[in-house]
Each structure stands twice: as C-alpha cells, then as structure tokens.
Design an enzyme around this catalytic site. Structure first.
Site, PDB file in Angstrom:
ATOM      1  CB  CYS A  19      -2.717  -4.276   6.045  1.00 13.18           C
ATOM      2  SG  CYS A  19      -4.264  -4.010   5.121  1.00 13.18           S
ATOM      3  CG  HIS A  59      -1.194   0.337   4.634  1.00 15.21           C
ATOM      4  ND1 HIS A  59      -0.509  -0.719   4.084  1.00 15.21           N
ATOM      5  CD2 HIS A  59      -2.512   0.111   4.376  1.00 15.21           C
ATOM      6  CE1 HIS A  59      -1.366  -1.543   3.504  1.00 15.21           C
ATOM      7  NE2 HIS A  59      -2.587  -1.061   3.674  1.00 15.21           N
ATOM      8  CD  GLU A 104       3.113   0.828   4.419  1.00 17.58           C
ATOM      9  OE1 GLU A 104       2.406   0.222   3.589  1.00 17.58           O
ATOM     10  OE2 GLU A 104       3.101   0.578   5.655  1.00 17.58           O
TER      11      GLU A 104
END
Length: 212
Positions: free
Chosen positions: A87, A192, A194
C-alpha cells in the site's frame, strides 16, 4: 530466515502479521516479527514495509523512528535484502509523492505517486474493493498467479512509473492503475495481500521463499 514487518505506527498490522505468519508456517518460510527496532531490521533476511494514510505522513513517521529508516535503506540497498512494500509502503518506493505537496520518496523505482483520475465520472475515488490484476511481466512472486486473479485495494493515489519495465502489474479503473512494481530485490504491492484471499496469500508465500 527472519522476516521483519516494520512497525512505524502507520496502521494496524495485525492482519498482515497473521497472514505472513500463516504462510511462513505452511511453506517453511522462517520466522516473522513485527518490529520498530532498527537493530532487528538491520539483521533481518527479508523486510516488509506496510503503510496506511498519506505519503508525507508515512515518510515522516518512518524517519522519525530512531535509526529505523537508515537500517532499512542499508539492508535493502547495501545488503540486497528482499523487500516488499505494501500500500503506502509500496508508494514510498517512488521518487516523489505528490499528495499534499511534494515529498521525496526512497527513489527505488523511478516515478511519482499521483491521484487516481478515472476517465469515467461514475468511478469514485478512492479506488476501493476488488479488482482484476493484469500481469505486465513475469516475476517469482507471481508464481501461481495469473491475469484475472483479483486483489483488494483501498487507495486514492497510485504510482506512475518512469519506465514501464518497472510496472509488473496493473488494474483497469477508468484507465491503468499501477498494482505491482519491482526492481532488483524489491517488489511493491499497491493492494493488501493479507486481504486478497488466495492470490494475496500465494504472493506472500512466494515472497517468503524468493531467492533473488
């Protein structure tokens, strides 16, 4: 093998930590720590730089932690440690950030971070939610990843690279929006990983086992 996720108080790192720890266990990727200590970063085998918020604020926070910025730069530039920016952590790899004025970046990837300007007025900024990746170049972190796999984005600015060879993937959001950049031992993900389910976890696993 030790992977250091840098904590410079720029966002909640809990979900990123859990994702990296999970993939390290599943793939034999070594130990993962979240740290704001320069000594740990200096000795790490891999470095991950997350980031949420504005470019200038993140750069200021990173430099404001005693020795942390210098330890990271030395480990990446001098020791050639594999690096992943996530990010705003990816955006900091650019030469310049243009958010709220001009802020110098790490200059690891030549380019500037500018506001997303979709051609279609119906497309809102921030660019938020799922979007399909378009792979522009092969990379070991893309092993098992294909054009059409989707990732989760939340951002209003993106990196415009000076050399398209440094843009490894993009998405379409009323025009090309940079999704992944890379140079040498460094890779940056605008999305992102994750939060990007199977594709994101696969890229984390690939990074943990990348031997550039």
């Amino acid at each position: 093998m030790l992977t250091a996720i840098i904590d410079y108080e720029s966002g909640n790192l809990h979900s990123a930590q859990k994702a990296f720890e999970r993939m390290a266990r599943e793939t034999g990727g070594g130990e993962v720590v979240v740290t704001g200590e320069a000594e740990v970063v200096a000795g790490a085998d891999r470095i991950v730089l997350p980031g949420d918020g504005a470019f200038a604020a993140c750069m200021s926070a990173l430099k404001g932690h005693s020795g942390l910025y210098d330890a990271m730069v030395h480990a990446v530039e001098e020791k050639g440690r594999p690096f992943m920016g996530i990010c705003v952590g990816m955006q900091l790899m650019a030469s310049w950030g243009r958010e709220y004025g001009d802020t110098a970046g790490l200059d690891w990837v030549s380019g500037e971070v500018v506001r997303i300007t979709p051609a279609a007025e119906a497309l809102k900024v921030p660019h938020m939610g799922w979007n399909d990746l378009v792979l522009d170049a092969a990379h070991p972190v893309f092993d098992g990843i294909a054009t059409g796999d989707h990732a989760y984005f939340v951002h209003s600015y993106h990196m415009v690279v000076s050399d398209l060879a440094d843009r490894l993937a993009h998405v379409d959001y009323g025009g090309d929006v940079t999704a992944v950049v890379g140079a040498g031992t460094m890779i940056g993900l605008q999305f992102h990983p994750e939060k990007s389910q199977a594709a994101g976890l696969r890229m984390i696993a690939n990074f943990l086992n990348w031997r550039p």
